[in-house]
Design an enzyme around this catalytic site. Structure first.
Site, PDB file in Angstrom:
ATOM      1  N   CYS A   2     -38.497  68.329  40.388  1.00 18.05           N
ATOM      2  CA  CYS A   2     -38.949  68.928  41.638  1.00 18.05           C
ATOM      3  C   CYS A   2     -38.244  68.190  42.776  1.00 18.05           C
ATOM      4  CB  CYS A   2     -40.450  68.765  41.802  1.00 18.05           C
ATOM      5  SG  CYS A   2     -41.364  69.259  40.347  1.00 18.05           S
ATOM      6  N   ARG A  27     -33.178  71.341  42.242  1.00 16.84           N
ATOM      7  CA  ARG A  27     -33.921  70.458  41.342  1.00 16.84           C
ATOM      8  C   ARG A  27     -35.103  71.170  40.670  1.00 16.84           C
ATOM      9  NH1 ARG A  27     -33.327  64.774  42.334  1.00 16.84           N
ATOM     10  NH2 ARG A  27     -35.345  64.533  41.376  1.00 16.84           N
ATOM     11  N   TRP A  74     -41.088  72.612  40.109  1.00 11.96           N
ATOM     12  CA  TRP A  74     -40.715  73.140  38.800  1.00 11.96           C
ATOM     13  C   TRP A  74     -41.908  72.826  37.913  1.00 11.96           C
ATOM     14  CZ3 TRP A  74     -39.784  71.191  33.815  1.00 11.96           C
ATOM     15  CH2 TRP A  74     -39.004  71.997  32.977  1.00 11.96           C
ATOM     16  N   ASN A  98     -43.586  64.316  42.584  1.00 14.51           N
ATOM     17  CA  ASN A  98     -42.719  64.600  41.433  1.00 14.51           C
ATOM     18  C   ASN A  98     -43.170  63.687  40.296  1.00 14.51           C
ATOM     19  OD1 ASN A  98     -41.226  66.169  43.120  1.00 14.51           O
ATOM     20  ND2 ASN A  98     -39.411  64.852  43.129  1.00 14.51           N
ATOM     21  N   GLY A  99     -43.167  64.204  39.076  1.00 14.17           N
ATOM     22  CA  GLY A  99     -43.543  63.363  37.941  1.00 14.17           C
ATOM     23  C   GLY A  99     -44.758  63.935  37.237  1.00 14.17           C
ATOM     24  N   GLU A 482     -19.996  72.882  24.320  1.00 15.97           N
ATOM     25  CA  GLU A 482     -20.191  72.891  25.773  1.00 15.97           C
ATOM     26  C   GLU A 482     -19.938  74.284  26.359  1.00 15.97           C
ATOM     27  OE1 GLU A 482     -21.581  71.203  27.850  1.00 15.97           O
ATOM     28  OE2 GLU A 482     -20.700  71.718  29.785  1.00 15.97           O
ATOM     29  N   LYS A 486     -22.738  76.385  28.405  1.00 12.68           N
ATOM     30  CA  LYS A 486     -22.521  76.914  29.766  1.00 12.68           C
ATOM     31  C   LYS A 486     -22.865  78.393  29.807  1.00 12.68           C
ATOM     32  CE  LYS A 486     -22.431  74.165  31.704  1.00 12.68           C
ATOM     33  NZ  LYS A 486     -22.405  72.762  31.510  1.00 12.68           N
ATOM     34  N   GLU A 489     -26.752  79.117  29.424  1.00 10.49           N
ATOM     35  CA  GLU A 489     -27.678  78.708  30.479  1.00 10.49           C
ATOM     36  C   GLU A 489     -27.539  79.534  31.756  1.00 10.49           C
ATOM     37  OE1 GLU A 489     -27.342  74.551  31.428  1.00 10.49           O
ATOM     38  OE2 GLU A 489     -25.174  74.632  31.448  1.00 10.49           O
ATOM     39  N   HIS A 505     -18.916  79.099   6.146  1.00 11.72           N
ATOM     40  CA  HIS A 505     -20.162  78.702   5.474  1.00 11.72           C
ATOM     41  C   HIS A 505     -21.379  79.397   6.080  1.00 11.72           C
ATOM     42  CE1 HIS A 505     -18.043  75.710   3.174  1.00 11.72           C
ATOM     43  NE2 HIS A 505     -17.442  75.326   4.279  1.00 11.72           N
ATOM     44  N   LYS A 604     -32.232  70.809  37.595  1.00 10.62           N
ATOM     45  CA  LYS A 604     -31.028  69.986  37.588  1.00 10.62           C
ATOM     46  C   LYS A 604     -31.235  68.658  36.889  1.00 10.62           C
ATOM     47  CE  LYS A 604     -26.841  68.917  38.598  1.00 10.62           C
ATOM     48  NZ  LYS A 604     -25.892  69.450  37.608  1.00 10.62           N
TER      49      LYS A 604
HETATM   50  C1  F6R Z   1     -26.111  71.625  31.361  1.00  7.88           C
HETATM   51  C2  F6R Z   1     -26.839  70.587  32.069  1.00  7.88           C
HETATM   52  C3  F6R Z   1     -27.829  69.789  31.311  1.00  7.88           C
HETATM   53  C4  F6R Z   1     -27.634  68.302  31.638  1.00  7.88           C
HETATM   54  C5  F6R Z   1     -28.740  67.470  30.968  1.00  7.88           C
HETATM   55  C6  F6R Z   1     -28.538  65.985  31.188  1.00  7.88           C
HETATM   56  O1  F6R Z   1     -25.205  72.277  32.202  1.00  7.88           O
HETATM   57  O2  F6R Z   1     -26.654  70.376  33.233  1.00  7.88           O
HETATM   58  O3  F6R Z   1     -27.723  70.017  29.955  1.00  7.88           O
HETATM   59  O4  F6R Z   1     -26.377  67.907  31.196  1.00  7.88           O
HETATM   60  O5  F6R Z   1     -29.978  67.852  31.482  1.00  7.88           O
HETATM   61  O6  F6R Z   1     -28.528  65.669  32.533  1.00  7.88           O
HETATM   62  P1  F6R Z   1     -27.961  64.278  33.043  1.00  7.88           P
HETATM   63  O7  F6R Z   1     -26.493  64.269  32.774  1.00  7.88           O
HETATM   64  O8  F6R Z   1     -28.290  64.236  34.503  1.00  7.88           O
HETATM   65  O9  F6R Z   1     -28.659  63.221  32.259  1.00  7.88           O
END
Ligand code: F6R
Length: 609
Positions: A2, A27, A74, A98-99, A482, A486, A489, A505, A604
């Site tokens: 948040c 966030r 969030w 937050n938390g 990766e 991408k 998400e 397999h 985020k």
């Molecule tokens: C994917 C993404 C998440 C972060 C993950 C770790 O695009 O952004 O999978 O990579 O939440 O976040 P950090 O790197 O901040 O620990």
């Protein structure tokens, strides 16, 4: 996760709060709210949904005041709704949080028995009632906050207002980031510096167990015993423009395009002039470190975990030190073999990911030395690690990680060379050759970025696909993972990354005209094998998008679309393959009309376990 912002000063408080929230929206964003000291009262306005809904709700109202707090939420405890949105008000107290408060149910029970009436399903509301309870019992505002903090268990970043104190804002943190911004005659609080970078670059970074009292133009930092702690502000290097879209439609696109710059900044100053040494301040003075470690444990989550998987190939091949890779949330549940001869490397853009932090703490408990690879200065991860190497990606606002990933890879190249040199596995000519290629990277990345129109054209063709398969081998296998992450998400299309050799397999059963396959087929040791896989897909009428070396003229006859990659050494191909996959995901999601920067259900920085 948040976002929090708070303001005390002469500006239009609502405007400062709303602008800060807009910058923090990435966030978390299922609801938002503000509380403003107006006409001797705290006025709270909250709304479920995007910030624009709150904006519409307060449009036309004149909520003037010089003190306020704001929040983007969030949901964790309690579904997204107006009532569950922050700030929460109880009596004269308003709180943003937050938390997660772990003991909120038992506290709530006691407070309800004392007559407190709750209006939400959140854990946060308990904090407001608890502070109000102590305040009603006669404790001054600051004391009441301190007493309440002594009762709650869990993680928090808090902003608190009291209706009887029109010039006071209290902030507190435990395991959730919070900063105090110092402007000219004005003060701010924020969960993340970009929220208030337009106004100040001078910050006090609160530590766990600290609270800050902002009043009379001054800030006092206290511990939970009420003892004053002298703290010097720090100046952050990020500037406000770095947190702007700069003419791009989305932050994500801007951040993809910025990668040549981010990579340059991350390499800068870390290679000696004669290209014989990697320079890491702090690490290079610890001569014993490399000699004493016999294992490296890499821990991370999500995209950062994919960087860690590439890191394993690099470190093992260049330094011959054994490497294990774990997802942050799994590490401590497998009783890992970690001791004082282990170097635990935690990789995180935010430095606040709860699972990565927990893995770091587990490693420390078992005696490991710890190194953080991190993008955010003064983040929890960097503060709790023995060493930190920063990526200089600049603020990453788009929820989907892009430039943080490529700069993490850069650091992993540098670490591998550093360890390889120290362990005696890389000689001077090899080092020079590798570094020579590494410093060319920003130009090569520019070349890849210039292909964006072609990738946009390809993306348009696949907008309606329901599933995607990504295939890669060796060091490029994590890039297939990766690429798939991408896509899923931001476009909400189901996608899987697979080691190409595993296709036969199982996943080959899925191949048909409806299932596009993205094949990472640059010319390296595994090229022939990946080509065999391409033949297998081709024979089953699968549609293939190949990422291939520029000089590969034959591949076009086997696949539907080709994205060309400039030549480099095979160790560096992950860097060049990443950008086209990011762009492919971006354009598909954008064509679908999705909210690329704020994809549904995602936040985020995941600061809860
Ligand atoms: C994917 C993404 C998440 C972060 C993950 C770790 O695009 O952004 O999978 O990579 O939440 O976040 P950090 O790197 O901040 O620990």
């Amino acid at each position: 996760m948040c976002g929090i912002v708070g303001y005390l000063g002469p500006r239009e408080t609502v405007q400062v709060l709303m602008e800060g929230l807009r910058r923090l929206e990435y966030r978390g964003y299922d609801s938002a709210g503000i509380a403003v000291f107006h006409g001797g009262k705290i006025e709270v306005r909250r709304a479920q949904g995007k910030l624009t809904i709150l904006e519409e709700a307060i449009a036309g109202e004149s909520l003037e005041g010089r003190l306020g707090i704001g929040h983007t939420r969030w949901a964790t405890h309690g579904r997204p709704s107006d009532d569950n949105a922050h700030p929460h008000k109880a009596g004269s107290i308003a709180v943003v949080h937050n938390g997660i408060i772990e003991n909120y149910l038992s506290l709530k029970k006691v407070l309800m028995e004392k007559g407190h009436v709750f209006n939400s399903e959140t854990d946060t509301e308990v904090i407001a009632h608890l502070i109000d309870h102590f305040h009603r019992e006669g404790l001054p505002f600051d004391e009441a906050v301190r007493r309440a903090l002594g009762e709650i268990k869990g993680s928090y970043a808090l902003g608190v207002l009291c209706e009887k104190e029109p010039d006071k804002l209290i902030a507190a943190r435990s395991e959730s980031p919070l900063v105090v911004g110092l402007g000219e005659g004005e003060l701010f609080i924020a969960s993340d510096t970009p929220a208030v970078l337009t106004y100040t670059r001078n910050f006090i970074f609160l530590e766990d167990g600290e609270m800050a009292v902002l009043s009379g133009g001054k800030v006092e930092v206290l511990d939970l015993e009420g003892k004053s702690i002298p703290r010097e502000p720090k100046r952050v290097m990020w500037n406000p423009l770095m947190a702007e879209k700069g003419g791009y439609k989305h932050f994500m696109l801007k951040e993809i395009m910025e990668q040549p710059r981010a990579v340059t900044d991350t390499i800068r100053g870390r290679i000696s002039e004669d290209r014989s040494e990697i320079v890491f301040e702090g690490l290079d003075t610890d001569e014993k470190m490399v000699k004493e470690i016999n294992k490296i444990a890499l821990v991370a989550c999500g995209t950062s975990y994919h960087a860690a998987l590439v890191g394993r190939y690099l470190i093992e091949s260049l330094s011959r030190i054994p490497v294990e890779v774990d997802i942050g949330s799994e590490f401590r549940y497998r009783n890992p073999l970690v001791d004082e001869k282990t170097l635990l490397v935690a990789i995180s853009q935010s430095g606040e990911t709860a699972d990565t932090l927990a893995a770091l703490r587990e490693g420390r408990k078992r005696g490991a030395r710890t190194l953080a690879i991190c993008n955010v200065v003064e983040s929890s991860l960097s503060r709790e690690s023995d060493y930190t190497i920063f990526t200089y990606a600049g603020p990453e606002i788009g929820v989907a990680s892009t430039k943080a990933f490529s700069t993490q890879l850069v650091i992993l190249y540098l670490i591998s060379l550093f360890l390889g040199k120290r362990s005696g596995h890389i000689d001077h000519p090899h080092m020079e050759e590798f570094i020579g290629e590494l410093v060319k990277l920003p130009h090569l990345l520019e070349e890849v970025v210039r292909e964006h129109k072609e990738i946009e054209r390809i993306a348009r063709k696949y907008v309606h696909a329901k599933n995607f398969l990504y295939l890669g081998r060796g060091i490029n296998y994590p890039i297939a993972l990766e690429g798939a992450l991408k896509l899923k998400e931001i476009s909400y299309i189901h996608a899987e990354g697979y080691p190409a050799g595993e296709m036969k397999h199982g996943p080959i059963a899925l191949i048909d005209r409806e299932m596009p396959v993205v094949a990472l087929a640059t010319r390296d040791d595994t090229y022939e094998k990946v080509m065999n896989n391409i033949e297998e897909v081709h024979a089953r009428e699968g549609r293939i998008i190949a990422l291939a070396s520029q000089d590969d003229k034959e591949i076009a006859s086997k696949v539907e679309d080709v994205i060309s990659i400039p030549p480099t050494i095979s160790a560096l191909t992950p860097m060049l393959l990443t950008i086209p996959l990011q762009l492919l995901a971006y354009y598909i999601a954008d064509f679908k009309g999705n909210d690329v920067d704020q994809p549904r259900n995602l936040a985020k920085s995941v600061t809860v376990e």
